[in-house]
Design a protein around this motif. Structure first.
Motif, short mmCIF file in Angstrom:
data_model
loop_
_atom_site.label_atom_id
_atom_site.label_comp_id
_atom_site.label_asym_id
_atom_site.label_seq_id
_atom_site.Cartn_x
_atom_site.Cartn_y
_atom_site.Cartn_z
N GLN B 19 0.84 -1.20 0.00
CA GLN B 19 0.00 0.00 0.00
C GLN B 19 0.88 1.26 0.00
O GLN B 19 0.57 2.25 -0.65
CB GLN B 19 -0.94 0.00 1.21
CG GLN B 19 -1.99 -1.12 1.19
CD GLN B 19 -2.83 -1.11 -0.09
OE1 GLN B 19 -3.16 -0.06 -0.63
NE2 GLN B 19 -3.16 -2.29 -0.61
N PHE B 20 1.98 1.16 0.74
CA PHE B 20 2.94 2.27 0.77
C PHE B 20 3.52 2.52 -0.62
O PHE B 20 3.58 3.65 -1.09
CB PHE B 20 4.05 1.93 1.77
CG PHE B 20 5.14 2.96 1.86
CD1 PHE B 20 5.05 4.02 2.74
CD2 PHE B 20 6.28 2.85 1.07
CE1 PHE B 20 6.07 4.97 2.83
CE2 PHE B 20 7.30 3.79 1.15
CZ PHE B 20 7.19 4.85 2.03
N PHE B 21 3.93 1.44 -1.28
CA PHE B 21 4.50 1.58 -2.64
C PHE B 21 3.47 2.20 -3.59
O PHE B 21 3.79 3.06 -4.40
CB PHE B 21 4.94 0.23 -3.19
CG PHE B 21 6.21 -0.30 -2.56
CD1 PHE B 21 7.31 0.53 -2.38
CD2 PHE B 21 6.31 -1.62 -2.17
CE1 PHE B 21 8.49 0.05 -1.82
CE2 PHE B 21 7.49 -2.12 -1.59
CZ PHE B 21 8.57 -1.28 -1.42
N LYS B 22 2.24 1.75 -3.45
CA LYS B 22 1.21 2.25 -4.36
C LYS B 22 0.98 3.75 -4.16
O LYS B 22 0.83 4.50 -5.12
CB LYS B 22 -0.10 1.47 -4.14
CG LYS B 22 -1.00 1.53 -5.34
CD LYS B 22 -2.19 0.60 -5.25
CE LYS B 22 -3.09 0.78 -6.46
NZ LYS B 22 -4.36 0.06 -6.32
N ALA B 23 1.01 4.17 -2.89
CA ALA B 23 0.82 5.59 -2.59
C ALA B 23 2.04 6.42 -3.00
O ALA B 23 1.96 7.64 -3.13
CB ALA B 23 0.54 5.78 -1.10
N SER B 24 3.18 5.74 -3.22
CA SER B 24 4.42 6.45 -3.53
C SER B 24 4.69 6.58 -5.02
O SER B 24 5.74 7.11 -5.42
CB SER B 24 5.62 5.71 -2.89
OG SER B 24 5.45 5.57 -1.51
N LEU B 25 3.79 6.11 -5.86
CA LEU B 25 4.03 6.17 -7.31
C LEU B 25 4.19 7.62 -7.75
O LEU B 25 3.40 8.48 -7.38
CB LEU B 25 2.86 5.52 -8.07
CG LEU B 25 2.68 4.02 -7.88
CD1 LEU B 25 1.47 3.52 -8.66
CD2 LEU B 25 3.93 3.26 -8.31
N PRO B 26 5.21 7.92 -8.56
CA PRO B 26 5.40 9.31 -9.02
C PRO B 26 4.25 9.69 -9.96
O PRO B 26 4.05 9.05 -10.99
CB PRO B 26 6.74 9.25 -9.76
CG PRO B 26 6.98 7.82 -10.06
CD PRO B 26 6.24 7.01 -9.06
N PRO B 27 3.50 10.76 -9.59
CA PRO B 27 2.27 11.08 -10.33
C PRO B 27 2.52 11.51 -11.77
O PRO B 27 1.68 11.28 -12.62
CB PRO B 27 1.66 12.23 -9.50
CG PRO B 27 2.79 12.77 -8.69
CD PRO B 27 3.73 11.66 -8.45
N GLU B 28 3.69 12.11 -12.04
CA GLU B 28 3.92 12.63 -13.39
C GLU B 28 4.37 11.55 -14.37
O GLU B 28 4.35 11.75 -15.59
CB GLU B 28 4.98 13.74 -13.38
CG GLU B 28 4.59 14.97 -12.60
CD GLU B 28 4.91 14.82 -11.12
OE1 GLU B 28 5.53 13.80 -10.76
OE2 GLU B 28 4.51 15.69 -10.33
N ALA B 29 4.81 10.42 -13.85
CA ALA B 29 5.45 9.42 -14.72
C ALA B 29 4.42 8.60 -15.48
O ALA B 29 3.25 8.50 -15.10
CB ALA B 29 6.33 8.51 -13.88
N SER B 30 4.88 8.00 -16.57
CA SER B 30 4.04 7.10 -17.35
C SER B 30 4.20 5.69 -16.77
O SER B 30 5.19 5.02 -17.03
CB SER B 30 4.47 7.14 -18.81
OG SER B 30 3.92 6.05 -19.51
N ILE B 31 3.22 5.31 -15.97
CA ILE B 31 3.33 4.04 -15.24
C ILE B 31 2.09 3.19 -15.45
O ILE B 31 0.96 3.69 -15.35
CB ILE B 31 3.55 4.30 -13.73
CG1 ILE B 31 5.00 4.79 -13.52
CG2 ILE B 31 3.27 3.07 -12.89
CD1 ILE B 31 5.37 5.07 -12.11
#
Lengths: 231, 231
Positions: B19-31
């Protein structure tokens, strides 16, 4: 000795090697055979009880991407709870034996540095071996069958015997243990012969026993010669 | 750069680290983010298309019994067909990057000979690395997080940045690449500031750029000193 065979294969009916192994099971032995992919959900308590009762556990599967098929991992993830395997420093599987019967589509030489697969079988199976180590289980030398489809009939006959020995013969795979295993098998075969062939059967068994005695003497002599040799 | 994150976890909602990793995804990136356990059956064509489109593939999972959870192996066994990965000597995944984000319940020191786990992370991941090698994919240094639950708040803040860099920063993880990544992030942050704070933001960015230039000079000097040293 009770042998538990856990087979992981997503298309068991289509696998000639797995069908061959199934037809090769030694009829007299105490063997529990289970197809992991056939389970929708694992009955953890029953799987664990089965493991406790086994003396030798055989994991049997084709090598997919340098590991067992997903069903074996699902079994590990579900059945092998930490509390069961090594909780409270109790090791219910300690000193059992774990053997791996693995089939590969590539020849043996592919599994080395520079080979087409590039990774040894030992390295591929290292995660499984680590589980065995964690459980204090004895890891047996791997039983690998490469390119089953290309085996000759003679090689397949040999494979039946080697497979049966891998399932039931006491370890280590020494000459003595091998002879004892063959002697026992011969005895079982003789016992099943019709009455009029019993005499011939017993003669063969006696000759075999005599050969074993001769071999033992030869082995002793060889050991003495080796002891007097330099390195 | 497009990053594909494949998460294997049987109880994702209960996992604080995931859950921590999911909340840490860089918002600007193409993921592209996918939870493998949520798939009943894999759509092979779609999964393969997703792989083709990705520049960096991240496999993210907790280490269960020295390997990924079964769902990742099921994905490998199903999606990574031989014809797709290396059929006809075509390698559609060649030169993509493969990173592993792995969490473990045991500390780093357990993963060594003589340690409680007895097997290194590299040895545990060797089968996965062999898949990458077969596909001509570049294997990135592993991103391991040990005992997430014991991390301090400061360590977690650091983890967010390190994780984002692992997902999106160009390799190798050199000082130059790190600086460029931070500079880009700073720029994105400044652009989002309210109008009255833009001047301050630009000042920070300029100062950062100046520091980078200073650091580059220092690095050059250091390299010259090292060259004149003996081994």
């Amino acid at each position: 000795m009770t042998t538990l065979i856990l087979v992981a294969h997503p298309q068991l009916a289509d696998s000639t090697s797995q069908q061959f192994f199934k037809a090769s099971l030694p009829p007299e032995a105490s063997i529990v055979w289970e197809h992991l992919d056939a389970q929708e959900n694992f009955d953890v308590a029953q799987e664990q009880a089965q493991l406790r009762q086994a003396d030798r556990i055989i994991l049997q599967f084709p090598l997919y991407w340098y590991a067992a098929p997903a069903s074996l991992k699902a079994w590990e993830d579900t059945v092998l709870t930490r509390s069961f395997v090594y909780g409270d420093h109790r090791y219910p599987l300690a000193d059992k034996e774990l053997g791996v019967v693995v089939t590969t589509g590539m020849p043996a030489k592919a599994f080395q540095r520079g080979g087409a697969e590039g990774l040894t079988l030992d390295a591929s199976l290292a995660p499984l071996a680590a589980v065995a180590q964690r459980a204090h289980i004895r890891w047996l030398p791997t039983f690998a069958v490469h390119q089953f489809g290309y085996l000759t009939e003679t090689q397949k006959l040999q494979l039946v015997v080697d497979y049966q020995r891998y399932l039931t013969q006491p370890q280590p795979d020494s000459l003595t243990n091998r002879q004892a295993w063959f002697a026992q098998r011969l005895e079982q075969m003789v016992a099943k012969l019709p009455a009029d062939q019993q005499a011939t059967g017993r003669l063969i068994a006696t000759t075999f026993d005599q050969s074993r005695a001769d071999l033992d003497q030869l082995a002793d002599t060889l050991a003495m010669i080796k002891e007097t040799e330099d390195d």
